[in-house]
Write a protein that holds these residues in place. Structure first.
Motif, PDB file in Angstrom:
ATOM      1  N   CYS A 236     -75.261   8.073  40.953  1.00  0.00           N
ATOM      2  CA  CYS A 236     -76.492   8.217  40.152  1.00  0.00           C
ATOM      3  C   CYS A 236     -77.223   9.513  40.486  1.00  0.00           C
ATOM      4  N   MET A 237     -77.332   9.841  41.772  1.00  0.00           N
ATOM      5  CA  MET A 237     -78.069  11.071  42.117  1.00  0.00           C
ATOM      6  C   MET A 237     -77.308  12.311  41.668  1.00  0.00           C
ATOM      7  N   ALA A 238     -75.973  12.298  41.843  1.00  0.00           N
ATOM      8  CA  ALA A 238     -75.184  13.467  41.430  1.00  0.00           C
ATOM      9  C   ALA A 238     -75.304  13.678  39.918  1.00  0.00           C
ATOM     10  N   GLU A 239     -75.178  12.584  39.150  1.00  0.00           N
ATOM     11  CA  GLU A 239     -75.228  12.720  37.687  1.00  0.00           C
ATOM     12  C   GLU A 239     -76.622  13.119  37.206  1.00  0.00           C
ATOM     13  N   ALA A 240     -77.647  12.534  37.812  1.00  0.00           N
ATOM     14  CA  ALA A 240     -79.017  12.874  37.388  1.00  0.00           C
ATOM     15  C   ALA A 240     -79.323  14.343  37.709  1.00  0.00           C
ATOM     16  N   GLY A 241     -78.849  14.795  38.853  1.00  0.00           N
ATOM     17  CA  GLY A 241     -79.064  16.201  39.233  1.00  0.00           C
ATOM     18  C   GLY A 241     -78.415  17.142  38.226  1.00  0.00           C
ATOM     19  N   GLN A 242     -77.184  16.812  37.864  1.00  0.00           N
ATOM     20  CA  GLN A 242     -76.448  17.635  36.900  1.00  0.00           C
ATOM     21  C   GLN A 242     -77.169  17.645  35.546  1.00  0.00           C
ATOM     22  N   LYS A 243     -77.681  16.478  35.167  1.00  0.00           N
ATOM     23  CA  LYS A 243     -78.355  16.337  33.861  1.00  0.00           C
ATOM     24  C   LYS A 243     -79.608  17.222  33.793  1.00  0.00           C
ATOM     25  N   VAL A 244     -80.440  17.191  34.848  1.00  0.00           N
ATOM     26  CA  VAL A 244     -81.675  17.990  34.760  1.00  0.00           C
ATOM     27  C   VAL A 244     -81.381  19.486  34.791  1.00  0.00           C
ATOM     28  N   LEU A 245     -80.324  19.850  35.515  1.00  0.00           N
ATOM     29  CA  LEU A 245     -79.979  21.283  35.534  1.00  0.00           C
ATOM     30  C   LEU A 245     -79.523  21.718  34.147  1.00  0.00           C
ATOM     31  N   SER A 246     -78.683  20.903  33.497  1.00  0.00           N
ATOM     32  CA  SER A 246     -78.225  21.355  32.185  1.00  0.00           C
ATOM     33  C   SER A 246     -79.365  21.317  31.164  1.00  0.00           C
ATOM     34  N   GLN A 247     -80.265  20.334  31.277  1.00  0.00           N
ATOM     35  CA  GLN A 247     -81.455  20.334  30.391  1.00  0.00           C
ATOM     36  C   GLN A 247     -82.271  21.616  30.570  1.00  0.00           C
ATOM     37  N   ALA A 323     -83.963   0.846  45.134  1.00  0.00           N
ATOM     38  CA  ALA A 323     -83.827  -0.521  44.636  1.00  0.00           C
ATOM     39  C   ALA A 323     -84.240  -0.589  43.173  1.00  0.00           C
ATOM     40  N   GLY A 324     -83.606  -1.518  42.474  1.00  0.00           N
ATOM     41  CA  GLY A 324     -83.884  -1.697  41.034  1.00  0.00           C
ATOM     42  C   GLY A 324     -82.632  -2.041  40.260  1.00  0.00           C
ATOM     43  N   PHE A 325     -81.599  -1.179  40.265  1.00  0.00           N
ATOM     44  CA  PHE A 325     -81.607   0.188  40.804  1.00  0.00           C
ATOM     45  C   PHE A 325     -82.523   1.097  39.990  1.00  0.00           C
ATOM     46  N   THR A 326     -83.044   2.082  40.686  1.00  0.00           N
ATOM     47  CA  THR A 326     -83.829   3.125  40.048  1.00  0.00           C
ATOM     48  C   THR A 326     -83.299   4.463  40.545  1.00  0.00           C
ATOM     49  N   TRP A 327     -83.394   5.477  39.727  1.00  0.00           N
ATOM     50  CA  TRP A 327     -83.000   6.805  40.184  1.00  0.00           C
ATOM     51  C   TRP A 327     -83.697   7.862  39.345  1.00  0.00           C
ATOM     52  N   GLY A 328     -83.601   9.093  39.799  1.00  0.00           N
ATOM     53  CA  GLY A 328     -84.219  10.160  39.027  1.00  0.00           C
ATOM     54  C   GLY A 328     -83.899  11.518  39.622  1.00  0.00           C
ATOM     55  N   ALA A 329     -84.157  12.540  38.821  1.00  0.00           N
ATOM     56  CA  ALA A 329     -83.992  13.920  39.282  1.00  0.00           C
ATOM     57  C   ALA A 329     -85.038  14.781  38.589  1.00  0.00           C
ATOM     58  N   MET A 330     -85.415  15.834  39.276  1.00  0.00           N
ATOM     59  CA  MET A 330     -86.414  16.748  38.711  1.00  0.00           C
ATOM     60  C   MET A 330     -86.108  18.148  39.219  1.00  0.00           C
ATOM     61  N   VAL A 331     -86.252  19.125  38.333  1.00  0.00           N
ATOM     62  CA  VAL A 331     -86.113  20.511  38.778  1.00  0.00           C
ATOM     63  C   VAL A 331     -87.435  21.210  38.507  1.00  0.00           C
TER      64      VAL A 331
END
Ligand code: ACO
Length: 334
Positions: A236-247, A323-331
């Motif tokens: 989840c963290m790897a994918e979210a990180g990649q997503k915000v960078l490409s956004q 927990a949740g699960f919850t996840w997120g990324a921000m640049v």
């Protein structure tokens, strides 16, 4: 209206602060409490020690110190704060909320206050919430605090979890940007309630209200399926990180600092490996503070700002999972 505000208002962090309790619990201390060793904890988690709050020190006490330090570094008076958000899974009480207790302690008399429950992802969820409210044009000074007294929900007889957690608080003051810089550039948050059973504190809520039975069954402590949490956290963290960078139209090589949730050094290394990101540019503090859940990222951020690693203009990527699960990324641009 909201759309035009969104085009013009940039949102950034104007000040940071943190607080760690004085008492330190080392791996050797833990090895006298449960069947474990410094070698096992260090090699499996990367942790050597963690800070533990005093019995009379609650989450709001730690949060208030971190918040005051963030206000000082931003040069903003407590009366000018519009909103206090405390991200925590260890509130002082079920109600009133911990944010109101912080308001009272710091004198943020003109703020409205609420807690945010997203466990280890809470701080980025809080920043995202603050960003949205500031972009709306209604609020100008939002305190986002991640604060946890994990020691009070840790089963000190369970070696599978008690070696992981620590206590502390980190805070930021979020504002519309006045000068140059882009502030928060992009973000992506996610949740998956189907996996909630893997990481939880079952007792004391409406599902299992506190009773002699819930205490006897140790339901007021953190329960975790460590291995499955580990795997989901990496993905989840790897994918979210990649997503915000490409956004944001950025490459991994544009990132100056990665600030991940500090759950386990092996999780952090797995994320860095997947993105071919150099470990020298990863801000870690879990070796000294353990996993402080929602306080992990703001404490690591404050430390890196104060010791001069993070400089104006740096691009920072943060990724979280809980927990949740919850996840997120921000640049964001500092
Ligand atoms: N000391 C010694 N041995 C231990 C300890 C310990 N402290 N803890 C577990 N073991 C043993 C287990 O009993 C097991 O023994 P067995 O093989 O005889 O059954 C063995 O070590 C391996 O156990 P695993 O659970 O498979 O160990 P793993 O390598 O997965 O590490 C850990 C466990 C550190 C918990 C890891 O799974 C992890 O970090 N998970 C993710 C935690 C996380 O991300 N939490 C995030 C959020 S927290 C929040 O949101 C509040």
């Amino acid at each position: 209206m909201a759309q035009s505000a969104e085009q013009t208002i940039r949102v950034g962090i104007a000040g940071t602060g943190s607080y760690l309790p004085e008492r330190i619990l080392t791996n050797d201390d833990l090895s006298k409490m449960v069947d474990t060793s410094d070698e096992w904890i260090l090699s499996r988690t990367g942790m050597s020690e963690r800070h533990i709050a005093r019995d009379d020190e609650a989450t709001s006490d730690m949060a208030a110190v971190a918040a005051q330090r963030a206000l000082e570094s931003a040069g903003v008076a407590a009366e000018d704060v519009d909103l206090v958000i405390v991200a925590t899974c260890t509130p002082d009480m079920i109600f009133p909320n911990t944010a109101c207790a912080v308001q009272e302690k710091i004198g943020a008399t003109n703020a409205y206050c609420f807690d945010l429950s997203a466990a280890c992802s809470g701080f980025l969820y809080g920043l995202e919430t603050a960003r949205g409210l500031i972009v709306s044009g209604i609020y100008s000074n939002v305190l986002v605090i991640g604060a946890e007294k994990m020691s009070c929900i840790t089963d000190w007889e369970d070696r599978g979890t008690c070696v992981l957690f620590g206590d502390g608080a980190g805070a930021v003051l979020v504002q519309p940007l006045q000068g140059e810089g882009r502030g928060i550039i992009s973000s992506a948050m996610g949740s998956d309630g189907t996996l909630g059973d893997l990481l939880k504190l079952p007792g004391g809520g409406s599902r299992f209200p506190a009773s002699n039975a819930t205490v006897n069954e140790r339901l007021h402590y953190t329960k975790m399926g460590g291995n499955k949490v580990f795997k989901n956290a990496v993905v989840c963290m790897a994918e979210a990180g990649q997503k915000v960078l490409s956004q944001a139209g950025l490459e991994v090589s544009d990132v100056d600092w990665l600030i991940p949730h500090q759950a386990n050094m092996r999780i952090i290394k797995a994320i860095a490996d997947r993105a071919a990101f150099p470990m020298e540019k990863v801000c870690t503090n879990l070796e000294r503070v353990g996993n402080i859940s929602g306080a992990s990222v703001p404490v690591a951020l404050d430390e890196a700002v104060r010791d001069g690693r993070i400089k104006r203009g740096d691009t920072i990527l943060s990724v979280v999972f809980g927990a949740g699960f919850t996840w997120g990324a921000m640049v964001l641009e500092w």
